[in-house]
Design a protein around this motif. Structure first.
Motif, PDB file in Angstrom:
ATOM      1  N   LEU A  88       0.829  -1.208   0.000  1.00  0.00           N
ATOM      2  CA  LEU A  88       0.000   0.000   0.000  1.00  0.00           C
ATOM      3  C   LEU A  88       0.864   1.259   0.000  1.00  0.00           C
ATOM      4  O   LEU A  88       0.569   2.224  -0.716  1.00  0.00           O
ATOM      5  N   GLU A  89       1.928   1.264   0.793  1.00  0.00           N
ATOM      6  CA  GLU A  89       2.819   2.418   0.827  1.00  0.00           C
ATOM      7  C   GLU A  89       3.550   2.596  -0.496  1.00  0.00           C
ATOM      8  O   GLU A  89       3.745   3.717  -0.964  1.00  0.00           O
ATOM      9  N   GLU A  90       3.933   1.500  -1.125  1.00  0.00           N
ATOM     10  CA  GLU A  90       4.593   1.572  -2.426  1.00  0.00           C
ATOM     11  C   GLU A  90       3.639   2.127  -3.488  1.00  0.00           C
ATOM     12  O   GLU A  90       4.026   2.959  -4.313  1.00  0.00           O
ATOM     13  N   MET A  91       2.387   1.688  -3.448  1.00  0.00           N
ATOM     14  CA  MET A  91       1.395   2.207  -4.395  1.00  0.00           C
ATOM     15  C   MET A  91       1.193   3.707  -4.195  1.00  0.00           C
ATOM     16  O   MET A  91       1.096   4.470  -5.159  1.00  0.00           O
ATOM     17  N   GLU A  92       1.130   4.153  -2.952  1.00  0.00           N
ATOM     18  CA  GLU A  92       0.959   5.575  -2.654  1.00  0.00           C
ATOM     19  C   GLU A  92       2.145   6.387  -3.162  1.00  0.00           C
ATOM     20  O   GLU A  92       1.981   7.460  -3.731  1.00  0.00           O
ATOM     21  N   ALA A  93       3.359   5.859  -2.991  1.00  0.00           N
ATOM     22  CA  ALA A  93       4.547   6.543  -3.479  1.00  0.00           C
ATOM     23  C   ALA A  93       4.521   6.657  -4.999  1.00  0.00           C
ATOM     24  O   ALA A  93       4.879   7.700  -5.564  1.00  0.00           O
ATOM     25  N   LEU A  94       4.093   5.602  -5.677  1.00  0.00           N
ATOM     26  CA  LEU A  94       3.993   5.637  -7.139  1.00  0.00           C
ATOM     27  C   LEU A  94       2.946   6.646  -7.596  1.00  0.00           C
ATOM     28  O   LEU A  94       3.160   7.370  -8.579  1.00  0.00           O
ATOM     29  N   ARG A  95       1.821   6.721  -6.887  1.00  0.00           N
ATOM     30  CA  ARG A  95       0.789   7.717  -7.217  1.00  0.00           C
ATOM     31  C   ARG A  95       1.334   9.130  -7.072  1.00  0.00           C
ATOM     32  O   ARG A  95       1.054   9.989  -7.892  1.00  0.00           O
ATOM     33  N   GLN A  96       2.085   9.367  -6.024  1.00  0.00           N
ATOM     34  CA  GLN A  96       2.644  10.694  -5.808  1.00  0.00           C
ATOM     35  C   GLN A  96       3.663  11.044  -6.889  1.00  0.00           C
ATOM     36  O   GLN A  96       3.744  12.194  -7.319  1.00  0.00           O
ATOM     37  N   MET A  97       4.427  10.059  -7.340  1.00  0.00           N
ATOM     38  CA  MET A  97       5.386  10.293  -8.412  1.00  0.00           C
ATOM     39  C   MET A  97       4.689  10.644  -9.710  1.00  0.00           C
ATOM     40  O   MET A  97       5.200  11.414 -10.522  1.00  0.00           O
ATOM     41  N   GLN A  98       3.499  10.079  -9.937  1.00  0.00           N
ATOM     42  CA  GLN A  98       2.733  10.355 -11.143  1.00  0.00           C
ATOM     43  C   GLN A  98       1.982  11.669 -11.064  1.00  0.00           C
ATOM     44  O   GLN A  98       1.371  12.092 -12.022  1.00  0.00           O
ATOM     45  N   GLY A  99       1.989  12.274  -9.885  1.00  0.00           N
ATOM     46  CA  GLY A  99       1.342  13.559  -9.721  1.00  0.00           C
ATOM     47  C   GLY A  99      -0.142  13.504  -9.479  1.00  0.00           C
ATOM     48  O   GLY A  99      -0.863  14.445  -9.769  1.00  0.00           O
ATOM     49  N   ARG A 100      -0.620  12.415  -8.942  1.00  0.00           N
ATOM     50  CA  ARG A 100      -2.051  12.293  -8.651  1.00  0.00           C
ATOM     51  C   ARG A 100      -2.409  12.940  -7.371  1.00  0.00           C
ATOM     52  O   ARG A 100      -1.837  13.010  -6.412  1.00  0.00           O
TER      53      ARG A 100
END
Length: 100
Positions: A88-100
């Motif tokens: 879940l934390e990895e998914m959140e980090a990826l979302r933040q990198m994508q600018g969501r």
């Protein structure tokens, strides 16, 4: 027509706040033994070199609340909880990198 009333409650926490083991247990409504097991499993990572000096941040409180829901609602064991939380934390980090 029947109306439904939804009440949502929560506590807004300053990210700099730290909790003792007892305070964390009180806020999360759980036992010290359960928190200690989660520390031993790597689910929670307190600051401090002994149980009496442990301090937990708001991130730990959030992880503990999610962990308890996974355990109580879905019957996930501690190693499974650790894996789910990391993903879940990895998914959140990826979302933040994508600018969501």
């Amino acid at each position: 027509m029947k109306k439904e009333l939804w009440v949502i409650t929560g506590i807004v926490l300053d990210e700099t706040i730290q909790f003792t083991l007892l305070e964390l247990c009180e806020y999360a409504k759980t036992s010290q033994e359960q928190v200690i097991e989660m520390v031993e499993e790597g689910i929670l990572e307190p600051d401090g070199d002994s149980i009496h000096r442990w301090r937990f941040d708001t991130k730990a409180l959030k992880r503990l609340q999610i962990a308890m829901r996974l355990q109580q609602d879905l019957g996930v064991n501690l190693p499974g909880i650790a894996l789910v939380l990391d993903l879940l934390e990895e998914m959140e980090a990826l979302r933040q990198m994508q600018g969501r």
